[in-house]
Scaffold this active site. Structure first.
Site, mmCIF file in Angstrom:
data_model
loop_
_atom_site.group_PDB
_atom_site.id
_atom_site.type_symbol
_atom_site.label_atom_id
_atom_site.label_comp_id
_atom_site.label_asym_id
_atom_site.label_seq_id
_atom_site.Cartn_x
_atom_site.Cartn_y
_atom_site.Cartn_z
ATOM 1 N N CYS A 2 41.298 27.178 38.679
ATOM 2 C CA CYS A 2 42.637 27.597 39.483
ATOM 3 C C CYS A 2 43.605 27.098 38.789
ATOM 4 O O CYS A 2 43.873 25.833 38.750
ATOM 5 C CB CYS A 2 42.432 27.483 40.819
ATOM 6 S SG CYS A 2 44.088 27.793 41.812
ATOM 7 N N GLU A 105 44.442 34.348 38.180
ATOM 8 C CA GLU A 105 43.497 34.066 36.823
ATOM 9 C C GLU A 105 43.692 35.159 35.833
ATOM 10 O O GLU A 105 44.634 36.156 35.910
ATOM 11 C CB GLU A 105 41.953 34.330 37.458
ATOM 12 C CG GLU A 105 41.516 33.270 37.992
ATOM 13 C CD GLU A 105 41.405 32.099 37.392
ATOM 14 O OE1 GLU A 105 41.737 31.851 36.242
ATOM 15 O OE2 GLU A 105 40.878 31.236 38.233
#
Length: 220
Positions: A2, A105
């Site tokens: 992340c 992402e």
């Protein structure tokens, strides 16, 4: 992993959500592009008393002499967190919750361009990441720092990235925070939730200077 996320909940809403006492230094929200080393909202618990406070996203182990003395540790792998010298004490003693609205992402197209995707709960409810924290006092200004725990991606997330944050459901917040005793390790071993909404967003978010709600708007 992340590497960026968004937070749109007002501090008052976070205080109510977690039944926490607010600190005096909350980060600015909404923030649609939270980047490493930014100040983030973090929930900790001391003897059952929860506190919503600000921490630097980027964990600093106690042996770092400066904030740049080693790799920037924004994530901690669930599979090895209990063994890594940087994280093992924090995993036992200093776990926290990190609220978010969604996270980003990236994939790449045939020309190598980075294509951002936004991931959030299908029902719009907040995401709550498992985290660990560390106080670092080697510099002139002490810092309280944190990292997000990650695990192997499952379901549709695997098409985007092989890692994803460990999310903690509300009924398990006391266990992760240590309020319900030992056994929090099981929460890192559970299969990740598949109730995510995943869609492409504009490449503007690739810049850490980008701001604004348009960053999480879906594009065709």
């Amino acid at each position: 992993m992340c590497g960026r996320f968004a937070v749109t909940l007002p501090p008052e809403a976070m205080v109510n959500l977690f039944s926490a006492v607010p600190a005096n230094d909350p980060p600015d929200v909404p923030n649609y592009n939270v980047c490493p080393t930014n100040s983030v909202h973090v929930v900790t618990s001391d003897d059952g008393s929860r506190r919503l406070q600000a921490m630097r996203w980027g964990f600093l182990p106690h042996w770092y002499k400066t904030p740049n003395d080693g790799p920037l540790l924004i994530n901690a792998r669930a599979e090895t967190i209990a063994e890594k010298p940087a994280f093992r004490a924090a995993c036992r003693e200093r776990r926290c919750l990190i609220p978010a609205t969604g996270f980003y992402e990236w994939t790449k197209d045939g020309e190598g361009n980075r294509l951002p995707w936004y991931i959030s709960h299908e029902d719009g409810s907040p995401l709550v990441f498992a985290g660990v924290w560390q106080a670092w006092d080697k510099g002139e200004t002490p810092l309280v720092t944190c990292a997000i725990v990650t695990t192997a991606a499952e379901g549709a997330m695997k098409e985007i990235h092989h890692r994803m944050p460990v999310t903690v459901d509300e009924e398990n917040w006391p266990l992760w925070l240590g309020e319900d005793g030992k056994g929090a390790a099981v929460l890192m071993q559970e299969p990740p939730s598949d109730g995510f909404r995943i869609y492409r967003v504009d490449r503007a978010v690739n810049s850490n200077r980008a701001r604004g709600p348009e960053l999480i708007e879906p594009i065709e």
